[in-house]
Design an enzyme around this catalytic site. Structure first.
Site, short mmCIF file in Angstrom:
data_model
loop_
_atom_site.label_atom_id
_atom_site.label_comp_id
_atom_site.label_asym_id
_atom_site.label_seq_id
_atom_site.Cartn_x
_atom_site.Cartn_y
_atom_site.Cartn_z
N CYS A 101 15.76 -4.78 -1.82
CA CYS A 101 15.31 -5.79 -2.77
C CYS A 101 13.86 -5.59 -3.20
O CYS A 101 13.37 -6.28 -4.08
CB CYS A 101 15.45 -7.19 -2.17
SG CYS A 101 16.87 -7.33 -1.09
N CYS A 148 20.06 -20.32 -1.51
CA CYS A 148 20.24 -18.89 -1.70
C CYS A 148 20.03 -18.48 -3.14
O CYS A 148 20.50 -19.17 -4.06
CB CYS A 148 21.67 -18.48 -1.33
SG CYS A 148 22.20 -19.08 0.28
N SER A 149 19.38 -17.33 -3.34
CA SER A 149 19.22 -16.84 -4.71
C SER A 149 20.59 -16.35 -5.19
O SER A 149 21.44 -16.00 -4.38
CB SER A 149 18.18 -15.73 -4.75
OG SER A 149 18.50 -14.71 -3.83
N LYS A 186 15.15 -17.77 -6.82
CA LYS A 186 16.10 -18.86 -6.71
C LYS A 186 16.63 -19.32 -8.05
O LYS A 186 17.81 -19.50 -8.23
CB LYS A 186 15.39 -20.01 -5.97
CG LYS A 186 16.24 -21.21 -5.75
CD LYS A 186 17.25 -20.93 -4.69
CE LYS A 186 18.46 -21.79 -4.87
NZ LYS A 186 19.18 -21.55 -6.11
N HIS A 220 18.10 -13.05 -9.33
CA HIS A 220 17.68 -11.94 -8.47
C HIS A 220 18.53 -10.70 -8.72
O HIS A 220 19.36 -10.32 -7.89
CB HIS A 220 17.75 -12.38 -7.02
CG HIS A 220 17.29 -11.34 -6.02
ND1 HIS A 220 16.27 -10.45 -6.27
CD2 HIS A 220 17.74 -11.07 -4.76
CE1 HIS A 220 16.11 -9.68 -5.21
NE2 HIS A 220 16.98 -10.01 -4.29
#
Lengths: 348, 129, 392
Positions: free
Chosen positions: C93, C214-215, C336, C340
């Site tokens: 990431c 969670c994103s 968020k 992402h």
């Protein structure tokens, strides 16, 4: 002196009650409980199978035997639910327990008596002087077809026996086998569920073989039922072993300790071997044990054991069968049971 | 076909075999070629303790495909009695009743299947004691 | 091998002179190539340059998501930029941040004058996203045993909540704040605010993290143009200066970290970045941090030195990290709410810094923004890239 130097059992913690299965299929639970003398049975977790059960049982057997695993010359697992059709279950067990690689391994199959076969062959190799120690295991995660009578009894569990010549805790005095082509219960290759011939599984199959093997064993040993403190037979349900034992001349008291099927169900290859473990957990030096297994297809293996003084030294080195059977149980409903036993058709 | 990759990890997953640095005593699980603490390259094989405690955990409710039929299941970071930490499922437990600090022992279980015709993959899980 | 931290910079001063990104979201009509090229063309146009010397593409896994590797070549080809050197950079990431750092090196070293740093991810083409993302964790000793990404951060959350007595509400406040910011960001995936109750009651994913902690899964691309400070001055377009670039690594498996409630890769990178720039945490006016999960923002804000250990929990609930607060965090909406698309995130963070520092953030503007910090992280904290940019 040749016989058992270490023993161990393993039962999963999950249970399902006969009442729950009966309700699912619209049957009368009281009739089932009366007729089969079964109340609940063990169910394997989704992460458990014949191999994982065997590993834990064998681990306990090694704890009791207190030997270097490398000294075991053969490991045999008898089951009718080996996870692989081709690749013996014990190849995984030996690596899990640090046994081998100089070891002979094979899988045995003979319906419910595959466990006692493994025990017999292990014992025979030690007796023949081929090796110092050999292990025979009976373990199963047997399947019963939905709505079928066998669904009430087919359960999971197993026991492991290490045979040797030193520090023997139960000497094997006599063995025998009795076999014939009797098609009472079978499973064709690639079929998921077994099939059986209904009432034919009784008189002409179970009772005939247990009775004949038992009678011959008594003759061979020159002993009579009253010479024994304990008797254990293959337990397809609660009722059959009591009848078979009675027919051979054994009392309810002699069969009491080994009679665990009403709460365990029928662990198939693990059945009489696990009943034997329950007996070894409480037997006293000098006690004699009479054991006859039964496997459909059909055949029976008989054993006469004599407990030695060593039993007191090892009994407490691993969990007792009754503790595993009676405590820390997790009850399932039918849906959870069906999911665990892969009876639900998934989109794969 | 994952046989070679699976086979390489058998000693670790089945018997909890680790590498203990001969120089500083740090235990690497799985074994490594170079000690992360002192950078030495000599090791001896040791078996980890099979008992430990839970440091932290979570309950997986949305699982990856392979584990989707087993949810909810509990995964924890466990510290074994010899100080080594690992990540493992905690089996046969009421997921709502587990706490940080709970004592566990390691058992041999089937971890996953490689589809319908592939390998059965075994390894370690923990159970509460 | 010495572990001394270097505080000198790589060479000559570097500036960001142009930026461009696609909307983040489920971009069904656009392929990975379309997305990257769209973002890159926007950045090139925005910068006013007529050519680029080299390019870096940050992407976590073209292979697992769309079956495509050799990403550098593919993107150079589709951007019409061949035969310039094009390299794919991967750090899970943190791929975007790492790509930006490579571009920074190439300019700072004098090897090139104008370099494009882009990031892209196409996650909605039908791949098993959970499995693909899990390749950022330890495949044999974490993922094999059934852990997921939310599961790893959930374990950090539980340990953090146990140690510092933080609450579920505090986590939820981070989500609420970031969605509020995202609602003002035209490129964000989610542009409606959420309530605290919605966040508290969302579906549980991995205890204690719920869906809104969670994103999301997103497609998107982002690109920036980097050049030397001298060249930027000549162009007479808005630019910002890179005053720090730091990167660290840590154990791949969460269970091998020194602490389960702190992210060492972040604090070590932050220390390097502050030393390089001569700045303190209190000098930073706003930050884009890697809120892949709400707990990550909380822990990272402590690792960056914005809050004391254990005090990051109340930062969002007390308004300290809102726009106008003591240290606005994730004015873009964060991972968020903005989304992402893994490889694009690190570059999108640089874009937010650039827009804020050039006074171009509209409703989201942080007043008198002089220094912005971007923190990009890989996996459960196994790699971290931090950049500090300065308004000029």
């Amino acid at each position: 002196m040749i016989g058992i130097v270490g023993y161990g059992s393993y039962l999963p913690r999950y249970r399902i009650k006969v009442d729950v299965i009966a309700k699912q299929w619209g049957a009368d639970p009281e009739a089932i409980k009366r007729g089969l003398m079964l109340y609940e049975k063990t169910v394997p977790g989704q992460d458990e199978d014949t191999i994982t059960i065997s590993v834990e049982a064998a681990r306990y057997a090694l704890q009791r035997a207190r030997i270097n695993p490398q000294k075991i010359g053969a490991v045999y697992i008898g089951s009718e639910s080996h996870p692989y059709a081709v690749k013996p279950s014990a190849t995984i067990l030996i690596d899990a327990l640090g046994i081998g690689p100089h070891v002979h391994v094979a899988s045995y199959e003979f319906a419910c008596k595959a466990g006692t076969e493994a025990m017999y062959v292990a014992y025979s190799l030690v007796k023949a002087g081929e090796m110092e120690y050999a292990m025979g295991i009976g373990a199963d995660t047997s399947q019963g077809a939905p709505g079928d009578a066998l669904e009430y009894s087919a359960s999971a569990g197993g026991s492991a026996y290490i045979m040797g010549k030193e520090n023997v805790i139960a000497e094997i005095l006599f063995t025998n086998s009795y076999t014939s082509d009797t098609p009472d219960f079978w499973r064709r290759e690639h079929e998921f569920y077994p099939r059986h011939a209904g009432r034919f599984t009784g008189e002409p199959a179970y009772f005939k073989h247990i009775y004949n093997a038992g009678k011959t064993l008594l003759e061979k040993s020159g002993m009579s039922p009253k010479d024994f403190q304990y008797a254990v037979f293959h337990m397809p349900n609660g009722k059959f072993p009591q009848e078979a034992g009675k027919k051979l001349g054994f009392t309810k008291e002699q069969m009491e300790v080994g009679w665990i099927s009403p709460w365990m169900g029928n662990t198939y290859s693990g059945s009489s071997p696990t009943g034997l473990a329950a007996i070894l957990d409480v037997a006293k030096p000098g006690d004699k044990i009479f054991m006859v297994s039964f496997g459909s297809g059909a055949g029976s293996d008989g054993f006469v054991y004599k407990v030695t003084n060593e039993i007191d030294n090892v009994r407490n080195l691993a969990p007792k069968l009754r503790d595993m059977l009676d405590n820390d149980k997790i009850y399932l409903d039918y849906g959870e049971y069906a999911k665990f036993r892969k009876k639900i058709i998934l989109n794969e | 076909m994952i046989s070679p990759r699976y086979h390489r990890e058998v000693a670790q997953r089945y018997r909890l075999e680790a590498g203990k640095c001969k120089q500083c005593g740090n235990i690497s699980f799985p074994p490594r070629l170079i000690c992360p603490k002192c950078k030495s390259k000599t090791f001896e094989t040791v078996k980890l303790s099979r008992e430990g405690k839970i440091l932290t955990f979570t309950i997986i409710r949305v699982g990856p495909d392979k584990f989707s039929k087993e949810t909810p299941y509990l995964v924890a970071i466990i510290e074994l009695n010899d100080g080594v930490r690992l990540t493992a499922q905690v089996a046969d437990c009421n997921v709502d009743k587990v706490e940080i600090g709970a004592k566990v022992k390691m058992v041999f279980r089937k971890i996953q299947d490689e589809g319908k015709s592939g390998l059965h993959c075994y390894g370690y899980k923990a159970v509460l004691v | 091998m010495s572990n001394e931290m270097r505080s000198r910079s790589a060479g000559r001063d570097v500036a960001v002179i142009g930026v461009g990104m696609t909307k983040f979201g489920e971009l069904w009509k656009k392929s990975m190539r379309d997305i990257f090229v769209e973002a890159s063309l926007k950045a090139i146009e925005n910068s006013g340059v007529d050519h680029i010397d080299s390019m870096y593409v940050g992407t976590m896994s073209g292979g697992l998501f769309v079956g495509q590797e050799h990403i550098g070549a593919v993107m150079a080809d589709y951007l019409g930029a061949a035969p310039i050197p094009a390299t794919r950079v991967e750090s899970a990431c943190a791929s975007g941040g790492a790509a930006f750092r490579q571009a920074y090196f190439e300019v700072a070293s004098g090897l090139s004058e104008i370099v494009l740093a882009g990031g892209v991810e196409k996650m909605t083409d039908g791949a098993d996203v959970t499995d693909a993302l899990a390749t950022a964790a330890d495949q044999e000793y974490e993922v094999y045993n059934g852990i997921t990404f939310p599961g790893l951060y959930a374990m950090i959350a539980r340990a953090y909540m146990h140690q510092y007595k933080a609450s579920r509400e505090q986590l939820a406040h981070v989500a609420v704040k970031n969605h509020k910011n995202g609602s003002m960001n035209p490129n964000a995936q989610f542009r409606s605010p959420i309530t605290l109750e919605q966040a508290m009651k969302a579906t549980m994913v991995a205890d204690p993290l719920r869906l809104l902690d969670c994103s999301p899964v997103s497609d998107g691309g982002a690109a920036v143009i980097v050049c030397s400070l001298d060249y930027a001055k000549k162009l007479k377009r808005p630019y910002v200066k890179v005053v720090a670039s730091a990167q660290t690594s840590d154990t791949i498996a969460l269970h091998n970290r020194e602490s389960l409630t702190a992210l060492k890769c972040v604090s070590v990178a932050a220390e390097k970045a502050y030393k390089q720039s001569g700045l303190k945490p209190s000098d930073i006016n706003f930050a884009e941090v890697h809120d892949c999960f709400t707990i990550a923002e909380i822990v990272v804000s402590e690792d960056l030195g914005f809050f004391e250990r254990g005090k990051g929990g109340c930062a969002a609930s007390d308004g300290m990290t809102s726009i106008g607060g003591k240290i606005p965090i994730n004015t873009s909406g964060g991972l968020k709410s903005k989304g992402h698309p893994v490889g694009a995130t690190g570059v999108a963070q640089i874009i937010e810094l650039y827009e804020q520092l050039t006074g171009n953030s509209g409703e989201r503007q942080v007043k008198n923004a002089k220094y912005g910090l971007a923190q990009n992280m890989g996996g459960s904290g196994a790699s971290c890239v931090i950049h500090i940019l300065e308004a000029v």
